[in-house]
Design a protein around this motif. Structure first.
Motif, PDB file in Angstrom:
ATOM      1  N   GLU A  73     -15.909 -12.211  13.452  1.00  0.00           N
ATOM      2  CA  GLU A  73     -15.327 -11.887  14.757  1.00  0.00           C
ATOM      3  C   GLU A  73     -14.675 -10.507  14.721  1.00  0.00           C
ATOM      4  OE1 GLU A  73     -14.518 -14.497  17.723  1.00  0.00           O
ATOM      5  OE2 GLU A  73     -16.551 -14.541  16.931  1.00  0.00           O
ATOM      6  N   LEU A  74     -13.951 -10.254  13.618  1.00  0.00           N
ATOM      7  CA  LEU A  74     -13.249  -8.970  13.489  1.00  0.00           C
ATOM      8  C   LEU A  74     -14.256  -7.823  13.383  1.00  0.00           C
ATOM      9  CD1 LEU A  74     -10.572  -7.470  13.188  1.00  0.00           C
ATOM     10  CD2 LEU A  74     -10.675  -7.875  10.743  1.00  0.00           C
ATOM     11  N   VAL A  75     -15.299  -8.038  12.579  1.00  0.00           N
ATOM     12  CA  VAL A  75     -16.323  -6.984  12.407  1.00  0.00           C
ATOM     13  C   VAL A  75     -17.003  -6.705  13.748  1.00  0.00           C
ATOM     14  CG1 VAL A  75     -18.560  -6.483  11.365  1.00  0.00           C
ATOM     15  CG2 VAL A  75     -16.729  -7.412   9.966  1.00  0.00           C
ATOM     16  N   THR A  76     -17.281  -7.769  14.507  1.00  0.00           N
ATOM     17  CA  THR A  76     -17.900  -7.594  15.829  1.00  0.00           C
ATOM     18  C   THR A  76     -17.001  -6.748  16.716  1.00  0.00           C
ATOM     19  OG1 THR A  76     -18.912  -9.758  15.590  1.00  0.00           O
ATOM     20  CG2 THR A  76     -18.839  -8.847  17.818  1.00  0.00           C
ATOM     21  N   TYR A  77     -15.687  -7.006  16.633  1.00  0.00           N
ATOM     22  CA  TYR A  77     -14.754  -6.234  17.460  1.00  0.00           C
ATOM     23  C   TYR A  77     -14.723  -4.768  17.017  1.00  0.00           C
ATOM     24  CZ  TYR A  77     -10.658  -4.534  19.802  1.00  0.00           C
ATOM     25  OH  TYR A  77      -9.818  -3.774  20.583  1.00  0.00           O
ATOM     26  N   VAL A  78     -14.707  -4.559  15.704  1.00  0.00           N
ATOM     27  CA  VAL A  78     -14.697  -3.174  15.181  1.00  0.00           C
ATOM     28  C   VAL A  78     -15.953  -2.446  15.656  1.00  0.00           C
ATOM     29  CG1 VAL A  78     -14.774  -1.778  13.085  1.00  0.00           C
ATOM     30  CG2 VAL A  78     -13.277  -3.766  13.183  1.00  0.00           C
ATOM     31  N   ARG A  79     -17.107  -3.141  15.581  1.00  0.00           N
ATOM     32  CA  ARG A  79     -18.365  -2.540  16.054  1.00  0.00           C
ATOM     33  C   ARG A  79     -18.260  -2.182  17.531  1.00  0.00           C
ATOM     34  NH1 ARG A  79     -23.104  -3.480  13.036  1.00  0.00           N
ATOM     35  NH2 ARG A  79     -22.812  -4.805  11.241  1.00  0.00           N
TER      36      ARG A  79
END
Length: 1132
Positions: free
Chosen positions: A618-624
């Protein structure tokens, strides 16, 4: 007493496992909430009409027989139900397991409490567990997590949708019949509450307390848990926040737990004013928006509205003066903190000695920053205030005005705080790792200085004007030994002794008048400095890092942070170096993962991997999402390049005269792009988004247009795609990426995904997005709403080609590969169309179109067979005609007497069935012609662009076929085994290179059909009178009003026969041969000199049949004497 969490403490381990599982269940519920099949929401009218009868809520349980009988009455509905089950049973099972685990969780917790009560755990009771620090935390968490699960389920999965999914699972799975199934209990627990997460939706009465009481839990346990949460600081957080005004932040996690657990005893919220007053004074004196779990926010004003005692207790907090006081306090705090933290972040300011001397000050600054950010973020968050609630709107407006709230300034403070925290943590980790080494080096230095001084006073050392002094010599030696004896392990004693040594060194300087000698003074000062450094170093404690971790918690912003995305992106657009500061913010946000993972880790649970993957995903998706601004900016520049590439810049020829070089440089039109910091995934994502949108928009056709828009739109699309491709090629060296590789991978993925989605309409078991090998979560291919019956652009393209080459309005000339309009005789399109598609969509596009046509042929053949079986074979009059005809033509080798009358009679009696029959056959034939053209285009371009691949494939194909033929002649020779994918894989490669014959394909499996050859024979002779032979054009239609197109007719019939056993084809050809011989015999006896047109047509059919199937001529000559063929050729 054994540590409560020790592995051999069964009581502690049991509750730890329950809590660990609770955190894992919530992660699974959050994960699944993104995968609810849209059809269960029944939002669209089309869904309601199509699935309304097979998707039911719990009303199904009142009379399952009624629903089941309704299904059984309609075969179509049953078929749809089976298809729906095949497509959804996997995801339904996953949801059911999640729901079941919630029920199992609470059952296990109740069983654990019963075990405690019954004394199963020796020396442990509920009271003793609650007296233990860890036990108290775990029991409170166990109840709180159950409440969170129920709230998450209701918030993320609407009640009606849950009911429909549970009923569908009940109907489709075998679980209902198993004895240990607890489906009834799960349905009771999770039946709809009437709650809706839509803004403005009315809250149901007694919600959520009635929902929380569906499974009864011991009231003693609940009241003891609430007692602990009310009175204790169960996580010892107050020590990290010594200031009294920070107390509500220190206890924020406990406050969230208390908020959830109070719903288990709603009487406290309703009537117990004293308790509510105490709770509000302790936890909510200055805040009313809380984060319940991983950023799920709740506004107490709204949540406690129905409860009298809670509402009264909260009134003081919500007093306008108190709101103003809190908001103003944080406004002033923000103004003071910003310059302070910017000063700390200046290059070179945070040095080791400053940090060591100012630990308390730095921590206070961090606390103030984090507390201010937390309060302002939560109390101004849009998600915490329902816009339809007037009172909430007023409170929000007052907070924003009194705190002078500016999201950009708050975001800047968050960035600076995260950067400061990150720098400080890294420094501290470094200092902690070097702590012992440094301390020991300072001790050695100090000890050596004292030894040297002792030698100075011995009179031996040649240090100017220092008299021998044995007392001082002995004293300094003793001091050196004392310093040497300091022990790192016993830091407290060492610290005390160091302070005494510093004092002694100050005193010796004063009493022995050593100030006069500067060198001695310098030695003493150096030693004192080393001793000071030892005290500083020994004070580097891990507690500081732990405090920073507690203070820096950002889990409350797990969801709110999204509201700052646009500010982050804008700041990156203006200043790309902002990315480094954002890194610290994302790392700060990542610390939120500790909350759900702590217990899972302590329990050594196998869920650790999946839960950490979910939250970090979820965090990586947000960073992307945030960093997507970089490729977006790049593609904005790229759009300008595309414009130049298409309209302003000419293609440079391969040979060029030297004097013309300057003209081709076109220096004025070139455009520079700054390709710094471009992320490949982001580039791919943006490329996919733009190309998919261009294809969606560019390939929409108006079927009512007078002249087809197909070619102009394909040409325009080819120019756009070429512009994309050339621009991508242009920037690849700047950005140091493999532009061509990315282009081919992503464009093929877009086209294959769209083909897959288009083919879904022909499949019983659909391929969902999450099952597709072409779809990706990080680089998603966008889905666009369909504009006509097609789901995607590839479907629209295919149906437009089928529309303009429809055999009812066009005539296909095989020799010219061209379609002409039947009425105007104008050219409609030709094989250039497929070159144009190749230019626009490439090999993938042609290949995808070919695959889609295969599905369409299969569908058409299936429909044809069902019509054949259900209408033709069930029509008694027709079957009688076929029977009579069969007896009339027996034996087939003979000649039918009075031929024209027999045949004409049979055709006349069966006339009504040929209309739909002809349409189906010609549709299949038309699609086969298109498949042939696609194969030709693919083969041509493969030989042209990749001759080695084409040659290798052809040779491999030939050698494989030779091996297989050899195996059938001699079974001892090798043959690919069943688990060998060679044949399957080579077929895909051969089709992609156009090395295949669509006419030889078997599209469907068939059973034996009675009268099949005679029906097809009657069909073909019924069509012959509508056709005429012309020397220039071959077989053409007599009247435009009664259209029959020869090539689709022959190819359609050929394809149909190919699906059945070859003896049907032999019987069919024998019947045609008999027809030719019988009619010719009659002509001869009646002395008619010319060959009848029907015989010419039948002979043409045989000729074309042999030509298309590449069979030897003797196949036809076996049924028709060669002299008839000779005469036929004179007619040609």
């Amino acid at each position: 007493m054994v540590d409560f969490l020790a592995e051999n403490n069964l009581c502690g381990q049991a509750v730890l496992r329950i809590v660990s599982r609770g955190n894992a269940i919530i992660a699974e519920l959050l994960r699944l909430s993104d995968f609810i099949p849209a059809v269960f929401r029944l939002k669209d009218k089309s869904d309601q009409q199509k699935y309304g009868d097979i998707i039911c809520d719990f009303s199904y349980f009142k009379g399952p027989e009624y629903y089941d009988s309704k299904l059984e009455a309609k075969p179509d509905l049953q078929d749809l139900d089976d298809e729906f089950r095949e497509n959804n049973i996997e995801i339904l099972s996953r949801f059911y397991l999640a729901f079941e685990s919630v029920h199992k969780y609470i059952v296990d917790l109740i069983r654990y409490l019963d075990d405690l009560y019954e004394g199963v755990y020796i020396q442990q009771t509920l009271e003793t567990v609650l007296l233990n620090g860890d036990g108290k935390q775990l029991l409170c968490e166990a109840l709180y997590l159950y409440g969170v699960m129920l709230l998450v389920i209701d918030q993320k999965m609407e009640g009606e949708v849950r009911e429909r999914m549970l009923v569908s699972y009940y109907r489709y799975s075998a679980a209902r019949s198993s004895a240990d199934s607890n489906l009834d209990d799960i349905c009771k627990l999770l039946r709809s509450t009437g709650y809706s997460s839509q803004s403005g939706a009315k809250r149901p009465a007694n919600y959520p307390e009635s929902y929380f009481q569906r499974v009864p839990i011991s009231s003693t346990f609940i009241s003891m848990v609430i007692g602990r949460l009310r009175s204790d600081d169960i996580y010892n957080q107050v020590s990290a926040y010594p200031l009294p005004e920070h107390r509500s932040t220190a206890l924020a996690n406990q406050a969230a737990m208390l908020y959830v657990c109070l719903y288990f005893i709603p009487s406290i919220l309703q009537t117990q004013q004293a308790k509510m007053r105490e709770i509000v004074d302790k936890y909510f004196p200055d805040n009313w928006v809380i984060s319940v779990y991983m950023g799920i926010t709740v506004n107490l004003v709204e949540a406690w509205e129905p409860y009298k005692a809670a509402k009264i207790a909260l009134n003081y907090t919500l007093d306008s003066a108190n709101i103003r006081e809190q908001a103003s306090r944080y406004s002033v705090s923000m103004e003071g903190l910003r310059p302070q933290i910017q000063q700390l972040l200046k290059e070179g300011f945070l040095r080791e000695e400053i940090v060591l001397d100012n630990i308390p000050k730095l921590l206070n600054c961090l606390r103030d920053c984090n507390v201010s950010i937390r309060w302002l973020m939560l109390h101004t968050a849009d998600s915490a205030y329902d816009p339809n609630n007037k009172r909430l709107r007023q409170i929000k407006d007052q907070v924003i005005n009194d705190s002078k709230y500016n999201p950009k300034i708050l975001f800047q403070l968050l960035l600076d705080t995260a950067q400061f925290e990150f720098t400080l943590k890294e420094m501290f980790k470094q200092m902690l790792s070097e702590k012992q080494l440094k301390w020991e080096s300072y001790r050695t230095e100090g000890s050596e200085r004292m030894t040297e001084l002792a030698e100075v006073f011995s009179g031996v050392k040649p240090l100017t004007r220092v008299e021998k002094n044995e007392n001082l010599q002995a004293w300094f030696r003793e001091i050196s030994k004392q310093i040497e004896s300091l022990n790192y392990e016993d830091s407290t004693a060492a610290g005390r002794k160091t302070v005494q040594l510093i004092q002694a060194l100050v005193e010796v300087q004063e009493f022995h008048q050593l100030e006069s000698n500067l060198q001695v003074c310098q030695f003493l000062a150096d030693t004192r400095k080393f001793l000071h450094q030892m005290i500083r170093t020994i004070n580097i404690k891990e507690e500081v890092l732990i405090t920073m971790q507690i203070v820096g918690d950002l889990s409350y912003a797990w969801q709110i942070i999204d509201s700052f995305t646009s500010i982050m992106q804008e700041s990156i657009r203006v200043n790309p170096s902002m990315v480094t500061k954002l890194r610290a913010t994302f790392l700060k946000l990542a610390s939120a993962l500790d909350l759900p993972l702590l217990r899972i880790n302590q329990a050594n649970s196998p869920d650790l991997l999946s839960v950490s993957q979910f939250y970090s995903g979820e965090l990586v998706t947000y960073v992307r999402k945030v960093l997507q601004i970089i490729p977006e900016s790049m593609f904005t520049s790229l759009a300008k390049i595309i414009k130049l590439q298409i309209h302003a810049i000419m293609e440079v020829p391969t040979r060029l005269d030297k004097d013309k070089l300057k003209d081709y440089a076109q220096l004025g039109a070139r455009y520079e792009v700054d390709p710094k910091q471009l992320l490949e995934d982001g580039i791919r994502k943006e490329l996919v988004r733009r190309v998919a949108y261009a294809l969606h928009k560019g390939l929409i056709f108006n079927p009512k247009a007078k002249t087809s828009e197909l070619m102009p739109k394909l040409k325009e699309m080819a120019a756009t795609m070429d512009g994309f491709y050339r621009s991508f090629e242009y920037i690849q060296d700047y950005v140091s990426i493999y532009g061509l590789k990315i282009w081919q991978e992503e464009v093929s993925r877009i086209i294959n995904y769209n083909v897959e989605q288009e083919c879904n309409s022909f499949l019983r078991t659909k391929i969902q997005d999450w099952q597709s090998v072409y779809q990706s979560t990080h680089i998603p291919i966008p889905k666009f709403p369909s504009v006509d019956e097609s789901a995607t652009f590839i479907g629209r393209l295919c149906r437009e080609i089928l529309r303009i080459t429809d055999p009812k309005v066009t005539c296909y000339m095989d020799q010219l590969n061209t379609w002409y309009d039947l009425k105007t005789h104008q050219e409609v399109t030709n094989n250039r169309l497929f070159s144009e598609i190749q230019d626009t969509l490439g090999t993938f596009g042609l290949n995808g179109l070919d695959r889609l046509l295969c599905f369409m042929i299969v569908k058409e053949l299936q429909n044809f067979l069902s019509v054949f079986q259900k209408t033709i074979l069930r029509d008694k009059a027709m079957v009688d005609v076929f029977k009579a005809m069969l007896s009339a033509v027996n034996p087939v080798k003979g000649i039918v007497a009075n031929a024209s009358k027999v045949y004409a009679n049979a055709v006349a009696k069966t006339q009504k069935i040929w209309g739909p029959y002809l349409e189906s056959i010609m549709k299949v034939g038309q699609m086969q012609i298109l498949r042939q053209q696609i194969a030709n285009e693919l083969n041509y371009s493969c030989k042209f662009d990749s001759k080695h691949l084409a040659a290798a494939l052809e040779n491999l194909n030939k050698s494989l076929l030779a091996d297989i033929e050899a195996h059938y002649q001699d079974p001892s020779l090798p043959y690919p085994k069943e688990d060998n994918n060679l044949l399957y894989e080579i077929t895909a490669s051969l089709e992609a290179a156009g090395i295949h014959n669509p006419l030889n394909k078997i599209y469907i499996t068939t059973k034996r059909l009675p009268y099949f050859p005679i029906v097809n024979f009657l069909f073909i002779i019924a069509q012959l009178p509508k056709l005429q032979y012309s020397k220039n054009q071959g077989m053409t239609c007599r009247k435009a009003t009664d259209p029959v197109d020869w090539s689709p007719l022959v190819l359609g019939l050929l394809t149909l026969l190919k699906q059945f056993h070859s003896r049907y084809t032999e019987q069919f050809l024998a019947l045609i041969g008999q027809f030719i011989r019988s009619v010719m015999e009659q002509c001869t006896s009646q002395k008619i000199p010319d060959m009848p047109s029907d015989v010419v047509g039948a002979l043409m059919f045989l000729e074309d049949y042999v030509r298309y199937t590449k069979l030897p001529r003797k196949v036809a000559e076996a049924h028709v004497p060669s002299f008839i063929f000779d005469e036929f050729r004179t007619v040609l």
